[in-house]
Design an enzyme around this catalytic site. Structure first.
Site, mmCIF file in Angstrom:
data_model
loop_
_atom_site.group_PDB
_atom_site.id
_atom_site.type_symbol
_atom_site.label_atom_id
_atom_site.label_comp_id
_atom_site.label_asym_id
_atom_site.label_seq_id
_atom_site.Cartn_x
_atom_site.Cartn_y
_atom_site.Cartn_z
ATOM 1 N N CYS A 285 92.660 -66.871 55.017
ATOM 2 C CA CYS A 285 93.523 -67.327 53.925
ATOM 3 C C CYS A 285 94.949 -67.529 54.440
ATOM 4 O O CYS A 285 95.461 -66.725 55.222
ATOM 5 C CB CYS A 285 93.508 -66.301 52.791
ATOM 6 S SG CYS A 285 94.512 -66.806 51.390
ATOM 7 N N CYS B 113 99.471 -61.817 51.818
ATOM 8 C CA CYS B 113 99.453 -60.614 50.979
ATOM 9 C C CYS B 113 99.223 -59.361 51.852
ATOM 10 O O CYS B 113 98.199 -59.274 52.538
ATOM 11 C CB CYS B 113 98.354 -60.736 49.929
ATOM 12 S SG CYS B 113 98.427 -62.325 49.080
ATOM 13 N N CYS C 261 95.801 -57.422 51.971
ATOM 14 C CA CYS C 261 94.513 -58.133 51.946
ATOM 15 C C CYS C 261 93.863 -58.293 53.318
ATOM 16 O O CYS C 261 94.485 -58.755 54.281
ATOM 17 C CB CYS C 261 94.700 -59.493 51.291
ATOM 18 S SG CYS C 261 93.129 -60.329 51.027
ATOM 19 N N CYS D 297 81.822 -62.305 38.761
ATOM 20 C CA CYS D 297 83.155 -62.747 39.190
ATOM 21 C C CYS D 297 83.121 -63.236 40.627
ATOM 22 O O CYS D 297 82.742 -62.479 41.529
ATOM 23 C CB CYS D 297 84.146 -61.593 39.122
ATOM 24 S SG CYS D 297 84.187 -60.794 37.530
ATOM 25 N N CYS E 31 83.457 -65.630 35.831
ATOM 26 C CA CYS E 31 84.877 -65.430 36.128
ATOM 27 C C CYS E 31 85.090 -65.928 37.554
ATOM 28 O O CYS E 31 84.232 -65.704 38.401
ATOM 29 C CB CYS E 31 85.216 -63.941 36.030
ATOM 30 S SG CYS E 31 86.911 -63.561 36.533
ATOM 31 N N CYS F 95 92.358 -62.981 33.039
ATOM 32 C CA CYS F 95 92.169 -61.639 33.594
ATOM 33 C C CYS F 95 93.313 -61.439 34.581
ATOM 34 O O CYS F 95 93.393 -62.149 35.584
ATOM 35 C CB CYS F 95 90.809 -61.590 34.301
ATOM 36 S SG CYS F 95 90.549 -60.098 35.274
ATOM 37 N N ARG G 54 90.351 -52.744 33.105
ATOM 38 C CA ARG G 54 89.283 -52.497 34.093
ATOM 39 C C ARG G 54 89.740 -51.572 35.216
ATOM 40 O O ARG G 54 90.738 -51.829 35.878
ATOM 41 C CB ARG G 54 88.781 -53.813 34.686
ATOM 42 C CG ARG G 54 87.656 -53.591 35.708
ATOM 43 C CD ARG G 54 86.990 -54.878 36.166
ATOM 44 N NE ARG G 54 86.583 -55.658 35.033
ATOM 45 C CZ ARG G 54 87.088 -56.862 34.748
ATOM 46 N NH1 ARG G 54 87.991 -57.398 35.525
ATOM 47 N NH2 ARG G 54 86.681 -57.512 33.686
HETATM 48 N N1 SAM Z 1 92.944 -65.578 46.759
HETATM 49 C C1 SAM Z 1 92.957 -65.400 45.372
HETATM 50 C C2 SAM Z 1 94.188 -64.692 44.874
HETATM 51 O O1 SAM Z 1 94.773 -63.933 45.633
HETATM 52 O O2 SAM Z 1 94.534 -64.883 43.724
HETATM 53 C C3 SAM Z 1 91.724 -64.677 44.875
HETATM 54 C C4 SAM Z 1 91.126 -63.560 45.672
HETATM 55 S S1 SAM Z 1 92.133 -62.092 45.858
HETATM 56 C C5 SAM Z 1 91.216 -61.166 47.028
HETATM 57 C C6 SAM Z 1 91.977 -61.272 44.282
HETATM 58 C C7 SAM Z 1 92.754 -60.022 44.053
HETATM 59 O O3 SAM Z 1 92.133 -58.933 44.724
HETATM 60 C C8 SAM Z 1 94.180 -59.945 44.531
HETATM 61 O O4 SAM Z 1 95.060 -60.560 43.658
HETATM 62 C C9 SAM Z 1 94.431 -58.464 44.574
HETATM 63 O O5 SAM Z 1 94.963 -58.033 43.336
HETATM 64 C C10 SAM Z 1 93.050 -57.865 44.782
HETATM 65 N N2 SAM Z 1 92.955 -57.247 46.111
HETATM 66 C C11 SAM Z 1 92.833 -57.880 47.285
HETATM 67 N N3 SAM Z 1 92.786 -56.997 48.311
HETATM 68 C C12 SAM Z 1 92.870 -55.778 47.761
HETATM 69 C C13 SAM Z 1 92.891 -54.457 48.304
HETATM 70 N N4 SAM Z 1 92.827 -54.239 49.611
HETATM 71 N N5 SAM Z 1 93.002 -53.420 47.451
HETATM 72 C C14 SAM Z 1 93.079 -53.634 46.113
HETATM 73 N N6 SAM Z 1 93.060 -54.853 45.551
HETATM 74 C C15 SAM Z 1 92.976 -55.926 46.364
HETATM 75 FE FE1 SF4 Z 2 94.573 -64.838 50.206
HETATM 76 FE FE2 SF4 Z 2 93.953 -62.273 50.011
HETATM 77 FE FE3 SF4 Z 2 96.293 -63.114 49.152
HETATM 78 FE FE4 SF4 Z 2 94.057 -63.823 47.805
HETATM 79 S S1 SF4 Z 2 94.876 -61.769 48.042
HETATM 80 S S2 SF4 Z 2 95.789 -65.127 48.367
HETATM 81 S S3 SF4 Z 2 92.638 -63.972 49.536
HETATM 82 S S4 SF4 Z 2 95.576 -63.165 51.284
#
Ligand code: SAM
Ligand code: SF4
Ligand code: DTB
Length: 353
Positions: free
Chosen positions: A63, A67, A70, A107, A138, A198, A270
Protein backbone atom coordinates in the site's frame (compact mmCIF):
# COMPACT_ATOMS: atom_id res chain seq x y z
CA UNK A 1 -38.37 -8.90 46.50
CA UNK A 2 -37.84 -7.72 42.92
CA UNK A 3 -35.28 -4.95 42.51
CA UNK A 4 -36.76 -1.96 40.72
CA UNK A 5 -34.96 1.00 39.28
CA UNK A 6 -36.17 4.38 38.18
CA UNK A 7 -36.47 4.44 34.41
CA UNK A 8 -34.25 7.21 33.12
CA UNK A 9 -35.55 9.15 30.14
CA UNK A 10 -33.71 8.48 26.91
CA UNK A 11 -31.14 11.19 26.25
CA UNK A 12 -31.53 12.97 22.90
CA UNK A 13 -29.08 12.21 20.09
CA UNK A 14 -26.51 15.00 20.08
CA UNK A 15 -24.07 16.34 17.51
CA UNK A 16 -22.71 19.24 19.53
CA UNK A 17 -20.38 17.65 22.08
CA UNK A 18 -17.64 19.81 23.53
CA UNK A 19 -14.24 18.53 24.54
CA UNK A 20 -14.91 19.48 28.18
CA UNK A 21 -18.06 17.38 28.23
CA UNK A 22 -16.30 14.36 26.77
CA UNK A 23 -13.43 14.76 29.21
CA UNK A 24 -15.92 14.94 32.08
CA UNK A 25 -17.39 11.58 31.00
CA UNK A 26 -13.91 10.01 30.92
CA UNK A 27 -13.21 11.45 34.39
CA UNK A 28 -16.26 9.86 36.02
CA UNK A 29 -15.66 7.21 38.67
CA UNK A 30 -15.63 3.88 36.80
CA UNK A 31 -18.85 2.60 38.36
CA UNK A 32 -20.72 5.78 37.50
CA UNK A 33 -19.42 5.71 33.92
CA UNK A 34 -20.29 2.03 33.46
CA UNK A 35 -23.74 2.50 34.94
CA UNK A 36 -24.47 5.45 32.67
CA UNK A 37 -23.18 3.67 29.58
CA UNK A 38 -25.02 0.45 30.35
CA UNK A 39 -28.26 2.36 30.95
CA UNK A 40 -27.96 4.01 27.53
CA UNK A 41 -27.10 0.62 26.03
CA UNK A 42 -30.11 -1.11 27.57
CA UNK A 43 -32.40 1.71 26.45
CA UNK A 44 -31.41 1.20 22.84
CA UNK A 45 -30.35 -2.41 22.37
CA UNK A 46 -30.90 -5.90 23.63
CA UNK A 47 -27.98 -5.99 26.11
CA UNK A 48 -27.35 -9.71 25.57
CA UNK A 49 -27.15 -9.69 21.78
CA UNK A 50 -24.02 -9.45 19.74
CA UNK A 51 -23.58 -8.80 16.04
CA UNK A 52 -20.95 -10.85 14.24
CA UNK A 53 -18.86 -9.65 11.31
CA UNK A 54 -16.10 -11.55 9.55
CA UNK A 55 -13.17 -9.98 7.73
CA UNK A 56 -11.30 -10.93 4.58
CA UNK A 57 -8.33 -9.19 3.03
CA UNK A 58 -9.15 -9.12 -0.69
CA UNK A 59 -5.91 -7.34 -1.68
CA UNK A 60 -2.94 -7.55 0.63
CA UNK A 61 0.16 -5.37 1.08
CA UNK A 62 2.17 -2.91 -1.06
CA UNK A 63 0.00 0.00 0.00
CA UNK A 64 1.30 3.46 -0.90
CA UNK A 65 0.12 5.03 2.38
CA UNK A 66 2.44 5.13 5.40
CA UNK A 67 0.05 4.43 8.32
CA UNK A 68 2.42 3.79 11.24
CA UNK A 69 0.42 0.87 12.60
CA UNK A 70 -0.13 -1.08 9.39
CA UNK A 71 1.54 -4.30 8.27
CA UNK A 72 0.52 -3.55 4.69
CA UNK A 73 2.27 -0.25 4.06
CA UNK A 74 5.00 -0.36 1.40
CA UNK A 75 6.87 2.16 3.59
CA UNK A 76 7.54 -0.46 6.30
CA UNK A 77 9.53 -3.72 6.22
CA UNK A 78 7.24 -6.37 7.66
CA UNK A 79 7.12 -10.11 7.02
CA UNK A 80 3.82 -9.83 5.22
CA UNK A 81 3.46 -11.53 1.84
CA UNK A 82 1.70 -9.28 -0.64
CA UNK A 83 -1.18 -10.71 -2.68
CA UNK A 84 -3.01 -9.20 -5.62
CA UNK A 85 -6.79 -8.94 -5.75
CA UNK A 86 -8.59 -12.22 -5.00
CA UNK A 87 -11.03 -13.70 -7.50
CA UNK A 88 -14.79 -13.41 -6.97
CA UNK A 89 -14.92 -17.20 -6.48
CA UNK A 90 -12.37 -17.04 -3.66
CA UNK A 91 -14.40 -14.34 -1.96
CA UNK A 92 -17.65 -16.28 -2.30
CA UNK A 93 -16.04 -19.35 -0.76
CA UNK A 94 -14.78 -17.34 2.24
CA UNK A 95 -18.12 -15.56 2.66
CA UNK A 96 -20.08 -18.81 2.60
CA UNK A 97 -17.74 -20.25 5.26
CA UNK A 98 -18.20 -17.13 7.41
CA UNK A 99 -21.97 -17.40 7.03
CA UNK A 100 -21.91 -21.07 8.03
CA UNK A 101 -19.93 -20.08 11.13
CA UNK A 102 -22.56 -17.53 12.14
CA UNK A 103 -21.47 -14.21 10.64
CA UNK A 104 -24.18 -12.02 9.15
CA UNK A 105 -21.87 -9.37 7.75
CA UNK A 106 -18.88 -9.95 5.50
CA UNK A 107 -16.25 -7.20 5.45
CA UNK A 108 -13.72 -7.03 2.64
CA UNK A 109 -10.59 -4.94 3.07
CA UNK A 110 -8.12 -3.81 0.41
CA UNK A 111 -4.67 -2.32 0.97
CA UNK A 112 -5.29 0.66 -1.25
CA UNK A 113 -4.98 4.36 -0.79
CA UNK A 114 -7.91 4.49 -3.23
CA UNK A 115 -9.35 1.87 -5.63
CA UNK A 116 -7.92 1.79 -9.16
CA UNK A 117 -9.94 1.65 -12.40
CA UNK A 118 -8.88 -1.89 -13.28
CA UNK A 119 -9.79 -3.56 -9.99
CA UNK A 120 -12.85 -1.58 -8.93
CA UNK A 121 -15.40 -3.44 -11.16
CA UNK A 122 -14.24 -6.72 -9.63
CA UNK A 123 -14.98 -5.37 -6.14
CA UNK A 124 -18.49 -4.45 -7.30
CA UNK A 125 -18.94 -8.06 -8.45
CA UNK A 126 -17.73 -9.28 -5.03
CA UNK A 127 -20.31 -7.12 -3.27
CA UNK A 128 -23.11 -8.48 -5.46
CA UNK A 129 -21.92 -12.04 -4.85
CA UNK A 130 -21.89 -11.56 -1.05
CA UNK A 131 -25.37 -10.02 -1.19
CA UNK A 132 -26.62 -13.04 -3.12
CA UNK A 133 -25.59 -15.19 -0.12
CA UNK A 134 -28.05 -13.18 1.94
CA UNK A 135 -25.30 -11.54 3.98
CA UNK A 136 -24.68 -7.88 4.67
CA UNK A 137 -21.69 -6.51 2.78
CA UNK A 138 -19.04 -4.10 3.97
CA UNK A 139 -15.92 -2.92 2.16
CA UNK A 140 -12.96 -0.78 3.14
CA UNK A 141 -11.03 0.40 0.10
CA UNK A 142 -9.48 3.72 1.12
CA UNK A 143 -10.52 7.12 -0.25
CA UNK A 144 -13.35 7.27 -2.79
CA UNK A 145 -14.65 9.78 -5.31
CA UNK A 146 -18.31 10.52 -5.92
CA UNK A 147 -18.56 8.21 -8.95
CA UNK A 148 -17.11 5.26 -7.05
CA UNK A 149 -19.46 5.84 -4.13
CA UNK A 150 -22.42 5.85 -6.53
CA UNK A 151 -21.28 2.59 -8.11
CA UNK A 152 -20.93 0.98 -4.66
CA UNK A 153 -24.43 2.12 -3.78
CA UNK A 154 -25.81 0.66 -7.01
CA UNK A 155 -24.04 -2.64 -6.32
CA UNK A 156 -26.04 -2.85 -3.09
CA UNK A 157 -23.24 -2.16 -0.60
CA UNK A 158 -24.55 -2.02 2.98
CA UNK A 159 -21.58 -0.52 4.90
CA UNK A 160 -18.42 1.38 4.05
CA UNK A 161 -15.63 1.19 6.65
CA UNK A 162 -13.32 4.18 6.78
CA UNK A 163 -11.74 4.86 10.15
CA UNK A 164 -10.73 8.26 11.48
CA UNK A 165 -8.20 6.24 13.50
CA UNK A 166 -7.18 8.98 15.96
CA UNK A 167 -7.68 12.65 16.80
CA UNK A 168 -7.04 15.35 14.20
CA UNK A 169 -4.34 16.69 16.55
CA UNK A 170 -2.44 13.36 16.73
CA UNK A 171 -3.09 12.26 13.14
CA UNK A 172 0.18 13.57 11.70
CA UNK A 173 2.18 11.52 14.22
CA UNK A 174 0.75 8.34 12.71
CA UNK A 175 0.14 9.03 9.00
CA UNK A 176 1.84 11.55 6.72
CA UNK A 177 0.56 10.53 3.27
CA UNK A 178 -3.02 11.80 3.74
CA UNK A 179 -4.85 14.18 6.04
CA UNK A 180 -7.61 13.85 8.57
CA UNK A 181 -9.73 16.03 6.29
CA UNK A 182 -9.28 13.49 3.44
CA UNK A 183 -10.93 10.91 5.70
CA UNK A 184 -13.83 13.22 6.57
CA UNK A 185 -14.38 14.01 2.89
CA UNK A 186 -14.79 10.35 1.94
CA UNK A 187 -17.06 9.73 4.92
CA UNK A 188 -19.30 12.64 3.91
CA UNK A 189 -19.59 11.42 0.32
CA UNK A 190 -20.46 7.91 1.50
CA UNK A 191 -23.01 9.15 4.01
CA UNK A 192 -24.67 11.46 1.49
CA UNK A 193 -25.13 8.55 -0.92
CA UNK A 194 -27.10 6.72 1.75
CA UNK A 195 -24.55 3.98 2.43
CA UNK A 196 -24.21 3.05 6.11
CA UNK A 197 -20.97 4.36 7.56
CA UNK A 198 -18.65 2.28 9.72
CA UNK A 199 -16.01 4.51 11.27
CA UNK A 200 -13.97 4.37 14.43
CA UNK A 201 -10.39 4.32 15.53
CA UNK A 202 -7.41 2.59 17.08
CA UNK A 203 -6.34 2.93 20.71
CA UNK A 204 -2.77 2.42 21.86
CA UNK A 205 -1.02 4.41 19.13
CA UNK A 206 0.76 6.52 21.77
CA UNK A 207 -2.09 9.01 21.92
CA UNK A 208 -3.19 10.76 25.12
CA UNK A 209 -6.63 10.61 26.70
CA UNK A 210 -7.43 13.99 25.18
CA UNK A 211 -6.86 12.47 21.73
CA UNK A 212 -9.33 9.72 22.53
CA UNK A 213 -11.80 12.40 23.62
CA UNK A 214 -11.17 14.36 20.45
CA UNK A 215 -11.57 11.27 18.23
CA UNK A 216 -14.93 10.43 19.82
CA UNK A 217 -16.01 14.04 19.53
CA UNK A 218 -15.25 14.00 15.79
CA UNK A 219 -17.29 10.82 15.31
CA UNK A 220 -20.23 11.94 17.43
CA UNK A 221 -20.38 15.42 15.92
CA UNK A 222 -20.71 14.11 12.35
CA UNK A 223 -24.01 15.17 10.70
CA UNK A 224 -25.16 11.59 11.30
CA UNK A 225 -23.44 9.28 13.76
CA UNK A 226 -21.65 6.37 12.08
CA UNK A 227 -23.99 3.37 12.06
CA UNK A 228 -21.14 1.25 13.29
CA UNK A 229 -18.13 2.33 15.37
CA UNK A 230 -15.17 -0.06 15.46
CA UNK A 231 -12.85 0.46 18.42
CA UNK A 232 -9.57 -1.27 17.62
CA UNK A 233 -6.71 -1.90 20.01
CA UNK A 234 -3.40 -1.62 18.15
CA UNK A 235 -2.13 -4.99 16.95
CA UNK A 236 1.60 -4.47 17.13
CA UNK A 237 3.30 -5.72 13.99
CA UNK A 238 7.08 -6.13 13.86
CA UNK A 239 8.62 -3.80 11.31
CA UNK A 240 6.00 -1.05 11.69
CA UNK A 241 7.00 2.24 13.37
CA UNK A 242 4.51 1.61 16.19
CA UNK A 243 5.92 -1.79 17.11
CA UNK A 244 6.98 -1.74 20.77
CA UNK A 245 4.65 1.12 21.65
CA UNK A 246 3.37 1.15 25.27
CA UNK A 247 0.07 -0.70 25.39
CA UNK A 248 -3.14 1.05 26.38
CA UNK A 249 -4.31 0.22 29.91
CA UNK A 250 -7.29 -2.19 29.75
CA UNK A 251 -9.50 0.01 31.96
CA UNK A 252 -8.79 3.04 29.77
CA UNK A 253 -9.89 0.97 26.79
CA UNK A 254 -13.13 0.05 28.60
CA UNK A 255 -13.68 3.70 29.48
CA UNK A 256 -13.37 4.67 25.82
CA UNK A 257 -15.98 2.07 24.82
CA UNK A 258 -18.33 3.38 27.54
CA UNK A 259 -17.95 6.99 26.43
CA UNK A 260 -18.51 5.99 22.80
CA UNK A 261 -21.76 4.25 23.84
CA UNK A 262 -22.99 7.32 25.73
CA UNK A 263 -22.15 9.74 22.92
CA UNK A 264 -23.52 7.57 20.08
CA UNK A 265 -26.48 5.75 21.65
CA UNK A 266 -27.86 4.23 18.43
CA UNK A 267 -24.56 3.14 16.88
CA UNK A 268 -23.35 -0.43 17.02
CA UNK A 269 -20.00 -0.30 18.82
CA UNK A 270 -17.61 -3.00 17.66
CA UNK A 271 -14.90 -4.51 19.80
CA UNK A 272 -12.50 -4.88 16.88
CA UNK A 273 -8.80 -5.69 16.42
CA UNK A 274 -6.79 -6.65 19.50
CA UNK A 275 -9.37 -8.93 21.14
CA UNK A 276 -6.96 -11.86 21.12
CA UNK A 277 -4.81 -9.90 23.59
CA UNK A 278 -7.79 -9.09 25.86
CA UNK A 279 -8.85 -11.21 28.82
CA UNK A 280 -12.41 -12.54 28.97
CA UNK A 281 -12.99 -10.16 31.89
CA UNK A 282 -11.90 -7.13 29.86
CA UNK A 283 -14.16 -8.13 26.97
CA UNK A 284 -17.04 -8.73 29.38
CA UNK A 285 -16.58 -5.20 30.74
CA UNK A 286 -16.57 -3.82 27.21
CA UNK A 287 -19.86 -5.62 26.45
CA UNK A 288 -21.35 -4.24 29.67
CA UNK A 289 -20.09 -0.78 28.69
CA UNK A 290 -21.97 -0.99 25.41
CA UNK A 291 -19.95 -2.90 22.82
CA UNK A 292 -22.33 -5.09 20.84
CA UNK A 293 -20.43 -6.38 17.87
CA UNK A 294 -17.16 -8.22 17.21
CA UNK A 295 -14.99 -9.35 14.36
CA UNK A 296 -15.20 -13.10 14.50
CA UNK A 297 -12.87 -15.63 12.87
CA UNK A 298 -9.32 -16.88 13.19
CA UNK A 299 -8.01 -14.07 10.99
CA UNK A 300 -8.53 -10.31 10.92
CA UNK A 301 -6.99 -8.89 7.73
CA UNK A 302 -3.34 -9.88 7.97
CA UNK A 303 -3.05 -10.86 11.65
CA UNK A 304 -4.57 -13.55 13.85
CA UNK A 305 -8.01 -12.95 15.34
CA UNK A 306 -9.37 -14.37 18.60
CA UNK A 307 -9.91 -18.12 18.26
CA UNK A 308 -13.44 -19.13 17.26
CA UNK A 309 -13.68 -21.78 19.97
CA UNK A 310 -12.57 -19.29 22.66
CA UNK A 311 -15.19 -16.86 21.38
CA UNK A 312 -17.96 -19.44 21.41
CA UNK A 313 -17.08 -20.30 25.00
CA UNK A 314 -16.98 -16.61 25.95
CA UNK A 315 -20.40 -15.86 24.43
CA UNK A 316 -21.80 -18.97 26.08
CA UNK A 317 -20.33 -18.10 29.49
CA UNK A 318 -21.72 -14.57 29.21
CA UNK A 319 -25.12 -15.81 28.00
CA UNK A 320 -24.81 -13.64 24.90
CA UNK A 321 -26.80 -14.42 21.79
CA UNK A 322 -25.04 -14.16 18.46
CA UNK A 323 -26.39 -13.50 15.00
CA UNK A 324 -26.46 -17.26 14.39
CA UNK A 325 -29.15 -17.73 17.03
CA UNK A 326 -31.02 -14.72 15.71
CA UNK A 327 -31.60 -16.65 12.48
CA UNK A 328 -33.33 -19.37 14.42
CA UNK A 329 -35.95 -16.95 15.75
CA UNK A 330 -36.58 -14.47 18.55
CA UNK A 331 -35.69 -10.80 18.94
CA UNK A 332 -32.07 -10.56 19.85
CA UNK A 333 -30.50 -8.48 17.15
CA UNK A 334 -27.79 -6.10 18.23
CA UNK A 335 -28.53 -4.06 15.19
CA UNK A 336 -32.28 -3.63 15.66
CA UNK A 337 -32.89 -0.89 18.20
CA UNK A 338 -35.24 -2.04 20.95
CA UNK A 339 -38.73 -0.65 20.22
CA UNK A 340 -39.78 2.28 22.43
CA UNK A 341 -42.47 0.27 24.15
CA UNK A 342 -39.85 -2.21 25.33
CA UNK A 343 -37.29 0.39 26.34
CA UNK A 344 -39.62 2.17 28.66
CA UNK A 345 -39.82 -0.98 30.73
CA UNK A 346 -36.42 -2.50 29.92
CA UNK A 347 -34.18 -1.48 32.83
CA UNK A 348 -33.59 -4.17 35.31
CA UNK A 349 -37.17 -4.71 36.65
CA UNK A 350 -37.66 -7.32 33.97
CA UNK A 351 -34.80 -9.35 35.45
CA UNK A 352 -36.75 -9.87 38.64
CA UNK A 353 -33.94 -10.61 41.09
N1 SAM B 1 -6.65 0.78 3.16
C1 SAM B 1 -7.92 1.09 3.65
C2 SAM B 1 -7.91 2.17 4.70
O1 SAM B 1 -6.90 2.31 5.37
O2 SAM B 1 -8.92 2.83 4.85
C3 SAM B 1 -8.64 -0.13 4.18
C4 SAM B 1 -7.90 -1.19 4.93
S1 SAM B 1 -7.19 -0.69 6.50
C5 SAM B 1 -6.22 -2.09 6.92
C6 SAM B 1 -8.59 -0.67 7.60
C7 SAM B 1 -8.38 -0.23 9.01
O3 SAM B 1 -7.76 -1.27 9.76
C8 SAM B 1 -7.49 0.96 9.28
O4 SAM B 1 -8.15 2.16 9.09
C9 SAM B 1 -7.14 0.78 10.73
O5 SAM B 1 -8.08 1.47 11.54
C10 SAM B 1 -7.27 -0.72 10.96
N2 SAM B 1 -5.95 -1.31 11.22
C11 SAM B 1 -4.98 -1.54 10.33
N3 SAM B 1 -3.89 -2.08 10.92
C12 SAM B 1 -4.19 -2.20 12.22
C13 SAM B 1 -3.46 -2.67 13.36
N4 SAM B 1 -2.22 -3.11 13.26
N5 SAM B 1 -4.07 -2.63 14.56
C14 SAM B 1 -5.34 -2.17 14.68
N6 SAM B 1 -6.07 -1.72 13.64
C15 SAM B 1 -5.50 -1.71 12.42
FE1 SF4 C 1 -2.80 1.23 3.43
FE2 SF4 C 1 -2.76 0.01 5.78
FE3 SF4 C 1 -3.01 2.63 5.68
FE4 SF4 C 1 -5.05 1.08 4.83
S1 SF4 C 1 -4.26 1.22 6.90
S2 SF4 C 1 -4.21 2.90 3.84
S3 SF4 C 1 -3.87 -0.63 3.99
S4 SF4 C 1 -1.22 1.44 4.99
C1 DTB D 1 -11.56 -2.02 11.52
O1 DTB D 1 -11.89 -1.03 12.21
N1 DTB D 1 -10.73 -2.97 11.91
C2 DTB D 1 -10.55 -3.97 10.88
C3 DTB D 1 -11.53 -3.49 9.78
N2 DTB D 1 -12.02 -2.26 10.30
C4 DTB D 1 -11.11 -3.42 8.40
C5 DTB D 1 -9.15 -4.19 10.48
C6 DTB D 1 -8.28 -4.63 11.63
C7 DTB D 1 -6.91 -4.91 11.09
C8 DTB D 1 -6.02 -5.49 12.13
C9 DTB D 1 -4.67 -5.74 11.62
C10 DTB D 1 -4.58 -6.73 10.52
O2 DTB D 1 -5.10 -7.87 10.63
O3 DTB D 1 -3.91 -6.43 9.52
Amino acid sequence: MPVTMTTEAKAPIRHDWTLDEVQALFDLPMNDLLFKAHTVHRQNFDPNAIQISTLLSIKTGRCSEDCGYCSQSAHHKTELEAESLLSVDEVVEAAQKAKDEGADRFCMGAAWSRPNKRDFPKVLAMIKAVKSLDMESCVTLGMLDQEQVQALKEAGLDYYNHNLDTSPEFYGNVISTRTFQDRLDTLNTVQQAGINVCSGGILGLGEERQDRCSLLMQLANMAQHPDSVPINMLVQVEGTPLYGQDEIAPLEFVRTVAVARIMMPHSVVRLSAGREEMSDEMQAMCFFAGANSVFYGERLLTTEGASASADQKLFHDLGMKTSLEKKTGGHNSATDPVPDAVTEAAPLQSLNF
